[in-house]
Scaffold this active site. Structure first.
Site, PDB file in Angstrom:
ATOM      1  N   SER A 116      36.528  -3.320 125.884  1.00  0.00           N
ATOM      2  CA  SER A 116      36.475  -1.854 125.819  1.00  0.00           C
ATOM      3  C   SER A 116      35.108  -1.366 126.266  1.00  0.00           C
ATOM      4  CB  SER A 116      36.777  -1.334 124.403  1.00  0.00           C
ATOM      5  OG  SER A 116      36.263  -0.041 124.199  1.00  0.00           O
ATOM      6  N   TYR A 148      32.753   0.443 115.357  1.00  0.00           N
ATOM      7  CA  TYR A 148      33.631  -0.068 116.408  1.00  0.00           C
ATOM      8  C   TYR A 148      32.786  -0.528 117.598  1.00  0.00           C
ATOM      9  CZ  TYR A 148      37.476  -0.218 119.795  1.00  0.00           C
ATOM     10  OH  TYR A 148      38.392  -0.619 120.735  1.00  0.00           O
TER      11      TYR A 148
END
Length: 230
Positions: A136, A149
């Site tokens: 990501s 995250y």
């Protein structure tokens, strides 16, 4: 890829499911890994070729060992591992619960490390293999409401880059994919349908990754970045 053994974590939906379907179409055996057996069974029914289902909590090393030992004992090899499983909780840093923090670090970072450790033991024995870490763009730049995250994904980035160095000169390759948001269940309850409909299609991402990890003479592609058109 015909008859090769491909292991995909987080295979019950999203990008994992897209990769499973596309590799199954070209004749690979797909090992579907995830926490929810029913979701894995649903995906398995959509695959045109051989597959197996393995329920696992990748945040627990003992569980990872159990599943990877079973796969290697049954099929004798693992040609390709996709570390795709991931979870996210999004809020201001001080509002994140202890459970949320543990869950993201344990699944996103520790899970990737544990699965890579187990598959590397087998890949070094067979003297071949590829590890693909789905990271990501949160592993490249800090984002508001995504502090932990991002921390977990920055950790995966560092782990991946270190593996590339460790495995230089061997026939085992490591690849990282850094992509923006995809239109998947990951964002359910976080973004509305209007926003998710403008995100990238996981089938497109799967095709891009598959094309970039194909072995090519005198070429190594350690990573790619795939972004939404804004």
């Amino acid at each position: 890829m015909k008859n090769q053994v491909i292991v995909i974590t987080g295979a019950g939906s999203g990008l994992g499911a897209s990769l499973a379907k596309k590799y199954s179409e070209i004749g690979a055996h797909i090992c579907l890994l995830g926490r929810t057996e029913n979701k894995l069974k649903d995906i398995g029914r959509e695959l045109p070729n051989n597959y197996s289902i393995h329920t696992v909590d990748i945040s627990k090393l003992s569980d990872v060992k159990r599943v990877f030992d079973s796969i290697t004992q049954t099929y004798g090899q693992i040609d390709l591992l996709f570390n795709n499983a991931g979870v996210g909780s999004f809020d201001l840093a001080e509002e994140l619960s202890e459970e949320d923090i543990h869950n993201m670090i344990d699944t996103n970072l520790k899970g990737t490390i544990f699965c890579s450790q187990e598959v590397l033991k087998q890949m070094k024995k067979q003297n071949s293999g590829t590890i693909v870490n789905i990271v990501s763009t949160a592993g490249l730049i800090g984002k508001a409401t995504e502090s932990v995250y991002c921390a977990s994904k920055f950790g995966v980035k560092g782990f991946t880059e270190s593996l590339v160095v460790e495995l230089t000169g061997t026939p085992i390759s490591v690849f990282a994919a850094y992509m923006g948001g995809m239109n998947t269940d990951f964002w359910s309850g976080i973004f509305d349908q209007d926003k998710t409909s403008k995100m990238m299609n996981p089938d497109d991402i799967a095709e891009i990754i598959m094309d970039n990890i194909k072995p090519r003479k005198n070429i190594a592609i350690p990573e790619i970045i795939i972004k939404n058109v804004k």
